[in-house]
Every structure is written in C-alpha cells, then in structure tokens.
Design a protein around this motif. Structure first.
Motif, PDB file in Angstrom:
ATOM      1  N   LEU A  23      -2.903   7.533 -11.670  1.00  0.00           N
ATOM      2  CA  LEU A  23      -3.903   6.473 -11.590  1.00  0.00           C
ATOM      3  C   LEU A  23      -4.428   6.177 -12.977  1.00  0.00           C
ATOM      4  N   HIS A  24      -4.348   4.911 -13.411  1.00  0.00           N
ATOM      5  CA  HIS A  24      -5.023   4.536 -14.647  1.00  0.00           C
ATOM      6  C   HIS A  24      -6.516   4.765 -14.436  1.00  0.00           C
ATOM      7  N   PRO A  25      -7.200   5.333 -15.404  1.00  0.00           N
ATOM      8  CA  PRO A  25      -8.613   5.659 -15.190  1.00  0.00           C
ATOM      9  C   PRO A  25      -9.510   4.469 -14.898  1.00  0.00           C
ATOM     10  N   SER A  26      -9.061   3.247 -15.147  1.00  0.00           N
ATOM     11  CA  SER A  26      -9.881   2.093 -14.814  1.00  0.00           C
ATOM     12  C   SER A  26      -9.667   1.634 -13.382  1.00  0.00           C
ATOM     13  N   SER A  27      -8.721   2.247 -12.662  1.00  0.00           N
ATOM     14  CA  SER A  27      -8.490   1.856 -11.279  1.00  0.00           C
ATOM     15  C   SER A  27      -9.754   2.087 -10.471  1.00  0.00           C
ATOM     16  N   THR A  28     -10.042   1.209  -9.562  1.00  0.00           N
ATOM     17  CA  THR A  28     -11.254   1.363  -8.779  1.00  0.00           C
ATOM     18  C   THR A  28     -11.053   0.842  -7.380  1.00  0.00           C
ATOM     19  N   VAL A  29     -11.783   1.399  -6.457  1.00  0.00           N
ATOM     20  CA  VAL A  29     -11.776   0.926  -5.088  1.00  0.00           C
ATOM     21  C   VAL A  29     -12.878  -0.114  -4.971  1.00  0.00           C
ATOM     22  N   VAL A  30     -12.524  -1.319  -4.612  1.00  0.00           N
ATOM     23  CA  VAL A  30     -13.466  -2.419  -4.633  1.00  0.00           C
ATOM     24  C   VAL A  30     -13.869  -2.812  -3.220  1.00  0.00           C
ATOM     25  N   ALA A  31     -15.164  -2.877  -2.978  1.00  0.00           N
ATOM     26  CA  ALA A  31     -15.655  -3.337  -1.684  1.00  0.00           C
ATOM     27  C   ALA A  31     -15.344  -4.818  -1.533  1.00  0.00           C
ATOM     28  N   ALA A  32     -15.280  -5.271  -0.312  1.00  0.00           N
ATOM     29  CA  ALA A  32     -14.963  -6.672  -0.055  1.00  0.00           C
ATOM     30  C   ALA A  32     -15.989  -7.579  -0.719  1.00  0.00           C
ATOM     31  N   ASP A  33     -15.495  -8.625  -1.387  1.00  0.00           N
ATOM     32  CA  ASP A  33     -16.399  -9.579  -2.009  1.00  0.00           C
ATOM     33  C   ASP A  33     -17.170 -10.348  -0.946  1.00  0.00           C
ATOM     34  N   ALA A  34     -18.292 -10.894  -1.352  1.00  0.00           N
ATOM     35  CA  ALA A  34     -19.151 -11.642  -0.439  1.00  0.00           C
ATOM     36  C   ALA A  34     -18.442 -12.888   0.088  1.00  0.00           C
ATOM     37  N   SER A  35     -18.925 -13.378   1.223  1.00  0.00           N
ATOM     38  CA  SER A  35     -18.321 -14.545   1.866  1.00  0.00           C
ATOM     39  C   SER A  35     -18.218 -15.734   0.926  1.00  0.00           C
ATOM     40  N   GLY A  36     -19.227 -15.915   0.089  1.00  0.00           N
ATOM     41  CA  GLY A  36     -19.290 -17.088  -0.770  1.00  0.00           C
ATOM     42  C   GLY A  36     -18.204 -17.193  -1.805  1.00  0.00           C
ATOM     43  N   THR A  37     -17.480 -16.103  -2.065  1.00  0.00           N
ATOM     44  CA  THR A  37     -16.405 -16.155  -3.057  1.00  0.00           C
ATOM     45  C   THR A  37     -15.196 -16.906  -2.538  1.00  0.00           C
ATOM     46  N   THR A  38     -15.049 -16.974  -1.216  1.00  0.00           N
ATOM     47  CA  THR A  38     -13.869 -17.626  -0.637  1.00  0.00           C
ATOM     48  C   THR A  38     -14.204 -18.703   0.395  1.00  0.00           C
ATOM     49  N   ALA A  39     -15.465 -18.803   0.816  1.00  0.00           N
ATOM     50  CA  ALA A  39     -15.850 -19.780   1.835  1.00  0.00           C
ATOM     51  C   ALA A  39     -15.625 -21.205   1.342  1.00  0.00           C
ATOM     52  N   SER A  40     -15.473 -22.121   2.274  1.00  0.00           N
ATOM     53  CA  SER A  40     -15.367 -23.532   1.903  1.00  0.00           C
ATOM     54  C   SER A  40     -16.709 -24.005   1.349  1.00  0.00           C
ATOM     55  N   ILE A  41     -16.665 -25.069   0.570  1.00  0.00           N
ATOM     56  CA  ILE A  41     -17.909 -25.614   0.017  1.00  0.00           C
ATOM     57  C   ILE A  41     -18.849 -26.051   1.134  1.00  0.00           C
ATOM     58  N   SER A  42     -18.300 -26.594   2.203  1.00  0.00           N
ATOM     59  CA  SER A  42     -19.158 -27.011   3.315  1.00  0.00           C
ATOM     60  C   SER A  42     -19.834 -25.818   3.966  1.00  0.00           C
ATOM     61  N   ASP A  43     -19.123 -24.687   4.071  1.00  0.00           N
ATOM     62  CA  ASP A  43     -19.733 -23.480   4.636  1.00  0.00           C
ATOM     63  C   ASP A  43     -20.790 -22.905   3.696  1.00  0.00           C
ATOM     64  N   ILE A  44     -20.556 -23.020   2.406  1.00  0.00           N
ATOM     65  CA  ILE A  44     -21.566 -22.574   1.449  1.00  0.00           C
ATOM     66  C   ILE A  44     -22.851 -23.373   1.630  1.00  0.00           C
ATOM     67  N   LEU A  45     -22.730 -24.662   1.758  1.00  0.00           N
ATOM     68  CA  LEU A  45     -23.911 -25.494   1.987  1.00  0.00           C
ATOM     69  C   LEU A  45     -24.621 -25.117   3.276  1.00  0.00           C
ATOM     70  N   LYS A  46     -23.850 -24.903   4.344  1.00  0.00           N
ATOM     71  CA  LYS A  46     -24.433 -24.588   5.657  1.00  0.00           C
ATOM     72  C   LYS A  46     -25.119 -23.235   5.672  1.00  0.00           C
ATOM     73  N   ASN A  47     -24.648 -22.322   4.832  1.00  0.00           N
ATOM     74  CA  ASN A  47     -25.155 -20.953   4.885  1.00  0.00           C
ATOM     75  C   ASN A  47     -26.207 -20.641   3.837  1.00  0.00           C
ATOM     76  N   GLN A  48     -26.619 -21.638   3.066  1.00  0.00           N
ATOM     77  CA  GLN A  48     -27.731 -21.393   2.138  1.00  0.00           C
ATOM     78  C   GLN A  48     -29.000 -21.168   2.954  1.00  0.00           C
ATOM     79  N   GLN A  49     -29.713 -20.099   2.640  1.00  0.00           N
ATOM     80  CA  GLN A  49     -30.901 -19.743   3.408  1.00  0.00           C
ATOM     81  C   GLN A  49     -32.127 -20.510   2.916  1.00  0.00           C
TER      82      GLN A  49
END
Length: 319
Positions: A23-49
C-alpha cells in the motif's frame, strides 16, 4: 511570503492508486461523498435547506444528519456547482442559491473563527472540524468569494467583504488552536472543542490527538496567506513537528485482505501515522472499543483496513 490562491485540489488529501501488494502510504479509505457532489442541479436547488445549507445525504429526513453540514464535501460542493451553472447559463436562480449558501457558511462560523461539522448540532458534531479538511475547504471557497475569483466574479462587494472577514477569523482560529506542548507549538487535532479550543474526540476511534493528515492541509492553506510573525512561526513549528514525527524503516503492506506494518531497513522515504499521542508523539491506533493502542496490529481487522492510519501527507509541504 507572497499571498497566492490555493486551488481546491491542494486542499483535498492526495489519493493515489493502490498496488496489488504494498500500500502506498497515501492510500486512504474514503467515505462516500455527499449527495451534492453528484446530484443534478435541479436536485441541488430542491434540497437547499431554509438556512441555506445542504444535508450530507439528501435521503435522510431526521436526526443530526438531516441538518446542514460541511461533512464529506456537503454545502461547499453545492455552492461551487451552482456558481458554475450560473456562469454558463446566467440564470439568476443559480446565483441566488449560491449566494444563500455562502451566507449560510458565514452564519455557520463560530465567533472564535471555527466551523462545526454540522450546523446547530450536538455532541462531536459541534466541534471545530478540521477532519477530512472540512473547515479548510470552506475557507478556500470563501477566499475565492472574497477575491471574486473564478466562478464567483458575480458576487457583490458586500458579500466579498464578509467572506474576507470570515477567512481572516478562520485564520485566527487556526493559529489559536495549534497545540502547545511544553511551551512549544506543534500541530492540530482532527477536531477541537468549540469552547476550550483543545483537541477533542469524535467517532470512538478518533480520540483527542495530533493529526499529520489534517495538519498538512492547514499548513498548505497558511502558506497562501500574507506572511506575518504569527503565521510564519506557526508554519515553521508545524514543519518542525512533521520532521520530528516522521517514520522510516517500515512499509505498510496489504496481504490476505489485511493491512500489516513490516520492518524494512531499505524504506528510506518517510511516512507518517494519521494520529499521534499528544505529549509523547507516539503513533496511536484505535479500534471500535475506543482503547488507544501503539501498534496497528493490536486493533481489529475492520478498523485496520477501514481507516487511513498511515500516509505521506506532509511530504509535499516539506519539499
């Protein structure tokens, strides 16, 4: 030191591909990114609190994680995507949502300059959160807003000024949370208590400690600031600490679905533990029982393989 603009890429911990055996020492286990990184722009607008932020997971409807957060790239990712969409379309609904999000980040900031993981939350979510570079990524965004850089050229001078003030307060928080041991500045924890400013625990295996990973990103950001006596001293102290705690003569190996540390006298390139015990600078490893161990082999396999316990994070700042 000249003030420069830090790209978003610098703020994200480097993730390299993992060879089949070592394992390269920089390897890391990454938690799932938030919905907003992949959501559609329309879903981003709908989900703004109502407060202007976004949840980490749009599907969650109750509990702490139904609140606005900066965890796992939430909120600042949505703001970036909205600003980009506005630049392409000139549709004011996107700029308005981005501006509302920026105001949320400014309102979310504590008076001491820190940002919590979750807005108006409880437990460890209230802590000033450097973990996974959350606070630094917020400051990078607000620094771009303050300077009307990139996709944020549309913001007005008032919001730019407020963003600059927030960044300056954030730098003050960084300087005030740098841990002092025996009268000497060292590094930072993954999170710090919002009242005492001391390193604090989060998840059971994230105990109060000094973090080589998060401290690296903090130093990278400080290097983009206009130099003064405090900033210069902070950077030097952190770099001295990185040098003092670097590890040579070992390699981290993946074998049979496990991760093991092997002595290797030929391993001259330094690596670092993710977490170090405050005061002793011993690398520490913690399983789901919350008990500090001093060898990776002493914690359960699930935690050995499910967390980035070693990495080469500081190598870039020490070049």
């Amino acid at each position: 030191m000249k003030k420069t603009t830090l790209s978003l890429a610098l703020a994200i911990t480097m993730i390299l591909s993992v060879p089949a055996v070592v394992l390269h020492p920089s390897s890391t286990v990454v938690a799932a990114d938030a919905s907003g990184t992949t959501a559609s722009i329309s879903d981003i607008l709908k989900n703004q609190q109502q407060d202007g932020g976004w949840k980490k997971d749009y599907a969650v409807t109750s509990g702490e994680w139904a609140k606005s957060t900066i965890d796992n790239k939430a909120t600042y990712s949505e703001i970036r995507r909205l600003a980009s969409e506005y630049k392409k379309t000139k549709d004011s609904k996107y700029s308005a949502a981005a501006v509302k999000g920026i105001h949320f980040l400014i309102n979310m900031q504590y008076s001491n300059g820190g940002w919590p993981q979750v807005y108006q939350s409880s437990g460890y979510h209230k802590h000033i959160t450097y973990n996974d570079d959350a606070m630094i990524n917020v400051m990078i965004l607000l620094d771009e807003v303050a300077n009307k850089k990139g996709d944020f050229s549309f913001v007005d001078s008032s919001l730019a000024s407020k963003s600059k003030q927030a960044v300056d307060k954030g730098v003050g928080c960084i300087l005030n949370t740098q841990v002092v041991v025996n009268g000497k500045l060292t590094a930072w924890g993954q999170q710090h208590d919002s009242s005492t400013l001391k390193p604090a625990g989060a998840r059971v295996y994230e105990v109060p400690s000094l973090s080589a990973s998060e401290s690296t990103t903090i130093v990278k950001f400080l290097k983009t600031r206009t130099a003064n006596t405090k900033i210069t001293a902070s950077i030097k102290a952190a770099e001295d600490w990185f040098k003092a705690v670097q590890i040579t003569g070992i390699k981290v190996v993946k074998e049979n679905g496990d991760v093991v540390v092997v002595k290797d006298s030929s391993a001259k390139t330094p690596i670092w533990a993710r977490l170090y015990e405050i005061g002793t600078n011993k690398p520490i490893f913690v399983g789901r029982d919350g008990v500090v161990k001093y060898n990776l082999s002493e914690i359960e396999k699930e935690r050995r393989t499910g967390y980035a316990w070693y990495g080469s994070w500081p190598a870039n700042v020490l070049k």
